[in-house]
Motif scaffolding. Structure first.
Motif, PDB file in Angstrom:
ATOM      1  N   LEU A  88       0.767  -0.994   0.361  1.00 55.76           N
ATOM      2  CA  LEU A  88       0.051   0.411  -0.299  1.00 55.76           C
ATOM      3  C   LEU A  88       1.157   1.336  -0.579  1.00 55.76           C
ATOM      4  O   LEU A  88       0.512   2.028  -0.942  1.00 55.76           O
ATOM      5  N   LYS A  89       2.391   1.389   0.784  1.00 57.05           N
ATOM      6  CA  LYS A  89       2.765   2.778   1.022  1.00 57.05           C
ATOM      7  C   LYS A  89       3.249   2.555  -0.427  1.00 57.05           C
ATOM      8  O   LYS A  89       3.544   3.734  -1.007  1.00 57.05           O
ATOM      9  N   ASP A  90       3.868   1.428  -1.431  1.00 58.42           N
ATOM     10  CA  ASP A  90       3.954   1.694  -2.545  1.00 58.42           C
ATOM     11  C   ASP A  90       3.217   1.989  -3.547  1.00 58.42           C
ATOM     12  O   ASP A  90       3.627   3.248  -4.720  1.00 58.42           O
ATOM     13  N   PHE A  91       2.367   1.451  -3.084  1.00 57.85           N
ATOM     14  CA  PHE A  91       0.946   2.400  -4.078  1.00 57.85           C
ATOM     15  C   PHE A  91       0.806   3.775  -4.448  1.00 57.85           C
ATOM     16  O   PHE A  91       0.882   4.530  -5.183  1.00 57.85           O
ATOM     17  N   LYS A 132       3.361   5.402  -5.915  1.00 54.60           N
ATOM     18  CA  LYS A 132       3.863   5.725  -7.420  1.00 54.60           C
ATOM     19  C   LYS A 132       2.619   6.536  -8.320  1.00 54.60           C
ATOM     20  O   LYS A 132       2.697   6.685  -8.784  1.00 54.60           O
ATOM     21  N   ILE A 133       1.749   5.950  -7.813  1.00 56.57           N
ATOM     22  CA  ILE A 133       0.514   7.038  -8.143  1.00 56.57           C
ATOM     23  C   ILE A 133       0.196   8.468  -7.789  1.00 56.57           C
ATOM     24  O   ILE A 133      -0.155   8.952  -8.654  1.00 56.57           O
ATOM     25  N   LYS A 134       1.308   9.246  -6.665  1.00 53.59           N
ATOM     26  CA  LYS A 134       1.406  10.034  -6.577  1.00 53.59           C
ATOM     27  C   LYS A 134       2.396  10.560  -7.621  1.00 53.59           C
ATOM     28  O   LYS A 134       2.256  11.682  -8.558  1.00 53.59           O
ATOM     29  N   THR A 135       3.389   9.900  -7.944  1.00 55.07           N
ATOM     30  CA  THR A 135       4.193   9.753  -9.050  1.00 55.07           C
ATOM     31  C   THR A 135       3.503  10.503 -10.453  1.00 55.07           C
ATOM     32  O   THR A 135       4.073  11.256 -11.662  1.00 55.07           O
ATOM     33  N   TYR A 136       2.525   9.789 -11.032  1.00 55.75           N
ATOM     34  CA  TYR A 136       1.728   9.366 -12.270  1.00 55.75           C
ATOM     35  C   TYR A 136       0.896  10.617 -11.806  1.00 55.75           C
ATOM     36  O   TYR A 136       0.459  10.241 -13.023  1.00 55.75           O
TER      37      TYR A 136
END
Length: 241
Positions: A75-78, A81-85
């Motif tokens: 979840l932390k990785d999600f 990553k979603i903030k990056t894109y």
């Protein structure tokens, strides 16, 4: 009449492979193609990405769109990553068997699509995720490529799961698409073939099959566009100038 391929994986370092795939799409009469790259490729090869985006912006037949596929580890990785894109004007898809991430992604308006193309991920699909994507007007994806599996046992198991979950999505009135997701150029098929397969093998009505292959894919493309249109307020509501 427009014809769509919702997921055409590419290795953008291999221009010949891309050109071969696009030539076959053009020859088949596929008018709209969503090119898919994974997140690591997008982040680490900006020079090649620039060339790819230039191709997308200039090529008219078929019309091209870009899809970034995220495979978060947790979840932390999600969230990272979603903030990056989130500011990227492309289709954002999430592919994971992690139920917690699926639920979070289904609730996140920045996510356009949850992919269940992988046979191991497809079996994790449930009513809860379908309901959340429906509420968020996002989409779920199933793919036909695993049907090309040489192992007849695995092929048969995927066939049964595809049948089960595509009908579950229809019963739950979720937004569903069916993509090819073929990696080899010679595996690419005309969308009419997809419609025929969905109708004859998976018992979808013709309108349901057309929704999976054409209508909902067009809606998916429009959804990603509208996320970056300041004049667009919500589904079906846009400020006209």
């Amino acid at each position: 009449m427009p014809y769509f391929e919702a997921r055409l994986p590419i290795n953008f370092k291999d221009e010949k492979n891309i050109n071969d795939k696009l030539k076959i799409c053009e020859w088949l009469g596929v008018t709209h193609v969503i090119l898919e790259i994974d997140e690591r490729s997008f982040n680490n090869n900006m020079k090649q990405i620039s060339r790819l985006l230039n191709l997308i912006n200039t090529k008219k037949t078929p019309a091209l769109y870009l899809r970034i596929n995220i495979k978060p580890l947790n979840l932390k990785d999600f969230k990272r990553k979603i903030k990056t894109y989130e500011k990227q004007p492309h289709i954002i898809s999430v592919e994971t068997a992690n139920k917690e991430i699926q639920i979070r992604a289904a609730r996140d308006s920045r996510v356009d699509l949850l992919s269940f193309s992988d046979p191991a991920i497809l079996k994790t699909l449930d009513k809860g995720v379908l309901s959340l994507t429906k509420q968020n007007n996002s989409f779920i994806e199933l793919s036909l490529s695993p049907l090309m599996e040489d192992n007849k046992y695995l092929q048969s198991r995927y066939f049964r799961n595809f049948y089960r979950f595509i009908h579950l999505a229809i019963r739950e009135k979720a937004n569903y698409i069916v993509s090819g997701n073929f990696h080899h150029p010679l595996e690419i098929r005309h969308p009419k073939t997809f419609i025929s397969i969905c109708h004859s093998l998976f018992d979808l009505s013709i309108p349901q099959a057309k929704n999976a292959v054409r209508t909902n894919v067009e809606r998916l493309i429009n959804r990603s566009k509208f996320r970056y249109d300041k004049n667009y307020f919500e589904n079906g509501v846009k400020l006209l100038k």
